[in-house]
Scaffold this motif. Structure first.
Motif, short mmCIF file in Angstrom:
data_model
loop_
_atom_site.label_atom_id
_atom_site.label_comp_id
_atom_site.label_asym_id
_atom_site.label_seq_id
_atom_site.Cartn_x
_atom_site.Cartn_y
_atom_site.Cartn_z
N ALA A 262 10.33 2.60 -6.96
CA ALA A 262 9.25 2.83 -6.00
C ALA A 262 8.59 4.19 -6.24
O ALA A 262 7.36 4.29 -6.21
CB ALA A 262 9.79 2.74 -4.57
N ALA A 263 9.39 5.21 -6.48
CA ALA A 263 8.83 6.54 -6.75
C ALA A 263 7.99 6.51 -8.03
O ALA A 263 6.90 7.12 -8.07
CB ALA A 263 9.96 7.56 -6.86
N GLY B 18 -0.77 7.16 -7.93
CA GLY B 18 -1.32 8.36 -7.29
C GLY B 18 -1.07 8.41 -5.80
O GLY B 18 -1.91 8.91 -5.04
N VAL B 19 0.07 7.90 -5.38
CA VAL B 19 0.42 7.85 -3.96
C VAL B 19 1.72 8.62 -3.76
O VAL B 19 2.68 8.44 -4.51
CB VAL B 19 0.62 6.38 -3.48
N GLU B 20 1.76 9.46 -2.77
CA GLU B 20 2.98 10.18 -2.43
C GLU B 20 4.06 9.15 -2.05
O GLU B 20 3.78 8.21 -1.31
CB GLU B 20 2.70 11.11 -1.25
N PRO B 21 5.29 9.30 -2.53
CA PRO B 21 6.33 8.30 -2.23
C PRO B 21 6.94 8.48 -0.85
O PRO B 21 8.14 8.69 -0.69
CB PRO B 21 7.35 8.52 -3.36
N GLY C 151 9.47 -1.10 8.16
CA GLY C 151 10.28 -2.19 7.64
C GLY C 151 10.32 -2.17 6.12
O GLY C 151 11.07 -1.41 5.50
N GLY C 152 9.47 -3.00 5.51
CA GLY C 152 9.47 -3.14 4.06
C GLY C 152 9.15 -1.86 3.31
O GLY C 152 9.74 -1.58 2.27
N VAL C 153 8.21 -1.07 3.82
CA VAL C 153 7.83 0.15 3.12
C VAL C 153 9.02 1.11 3.05
O VAL C 153 9.42 1.56 1.97
CB VAL C 153 6.61 0.83 3.78
N VAL C 154 9.61 1.41 4.20
CA VAL C 154 10.77 2.31 4.23
C VAL C 154 11.92 1.69 3.44
O VAL C 154 12.61 2.39 2.69
CB VAL C 154 11.19 2.63 5.68
N GLY C 155 12.12 0.40 3.58
CA GLY C 155 13.20 -0.27 2.87
C GLY C 155 13.11 -0.10 1.37
O GLY C 155 14.09 0.26 0.71
N ALA D 190 4.50 7.34 5.10
CA ALA D 190 3.21 7.74 5.67
C ALA D 190 2.07 7.60 4.66
O ALA D 190 0.94 7.32 5.06
CB ALA D 190 3.29 9.19 6.16
N ALA D 191 2.36 7.75 3.38
CA ALA D 191 1.32 7.61 2.35
C ALA D 191 1.22 6.19 1.81
O ALA D 191 0.12 5.67 1.59
CB ALA D 191 1.60 8.58 1.21
N VAL D 192 2.35 5.54 1.60
CA VAL D 192 2.35 4.20 1.01
C VAL D 192 1.74 3.18 1.97
O VAL D 192 0.93 2.33 1.56
CB VAL D 192 3.78 3.78 0.60
N TYR D 193 2.12 3.24 3.23
CA TYR D 193 1.69 2.24 4.20
C TYR D 193 0.16 2.05 4.21
O TYR D 193 -0.32 0.92 4.01
CB TYR D 193 2.24 2.61 5.58
N PRO D 194 -0.65 3.09 4.38
CA PRO D 194 -2.09 2.84 4.36
C PRO D 194 -2.62 2.48 2.97
O PRO D 194 -3.60 1.76 2.85
CB PRO D 194 -2.70 4.15 4.86
N ALA D 195 -1.95 2.96 1.92
CA ALA D 195 -2.40 2.65 0.56
C ALA D 195 -2.26 1.17 0.23
O ALA D 195 -3.03 0.64 -0.59
CB ALA D 195 -1.61 3.49 -0.45
N LEU D 196 -1.31 0.48 0.86
CA LEU D 196 -1.13 -0.95 0.60
C LEU D 196 -2.38 -1.75 0.93
O LEU D 196 -2.60 -2.81 0.34
CB LEU D 196 0.06 -1.48 1.42
#
Length: 158
Positions: free
Chosen positions: A77-78, A85-88, A62-66, A91-97
């Motif tokens: 976002a990028a 230090g998070v891949e944009p 939802g919000g992450v992909v959006g 799959a990377a942002v979601y757990p980093a949140l």
């Protein structure tokens, strides 16, 4: 419930500093605090019994992909991801949140930025509620808690 002065100084301020300065407004700070209070009370970074992550409770699809793909936010976002230090990628942002509150704050502000309508003026909880619901699309919205939480957010920013 978390100390809102602490959240403002340690999370919201630094999170907004990752974005263009024009995104850091009193209206944005109030809404970010109100949404964080509504979503997690700034107490949990992992949704109880659900998939959402971070104080603002973002879901991966939802919000992450959006935020990562919306034309108005993908570059920001990028840039935020690079700074943190998070891949944009989702799959990377979601757990980093769940572990990076500044990333979560920046993504929450960027989600608000995807709305073509302006953030409502401070002091209008019903308009702020509508804005929140339109952008977050909460599965189980709790309107009855919003006004008091919104008032706390206004008090913290004022």
């Amino acid at each position: 419930m978390a100390d809102l002065d602490h959240i403002l100084s340690r999370v919201v301020g630094p999170g907004l500093a990752l974005l263009p300065s024009t995104m850091d407004t009193a209206k944005a700070r109030v809404l970010l605090l109100a949404i964080g209070l509504q979503e997690s009370r700034f107490e949990t970074r992992r949704q109880i019994g659900g998939p959402a992550r971070g104080f603002w409770q973002f879901e991966k699809g939802g919000g992450v992909v959006g935020v990562l793909t919306h034309p108005s936010t993908r570059k920001y976002a990028a840039d935020v991801c690079k700074e943190r230090g998070v891949e944009p990628t989702a799959a990377a942002v979601y757990p980093a949140l769940e572990r990076d509150d500044l990333l979560a704050c920046a993504f929450a502000r960027l989600l608000l930025f995807t709305d073509p309508k302006a953030i409502p003026a401070i002091g209008y909880p019903a308009a702020a509620w509508d804005y929140y619901v339109r952008n977050w699309r909460p599965g189980k919205p709790h309107r009855q808690t919003w006004d008091a939480l919104y008032a706390k957010a206004v008090g913290a920013v004022s």
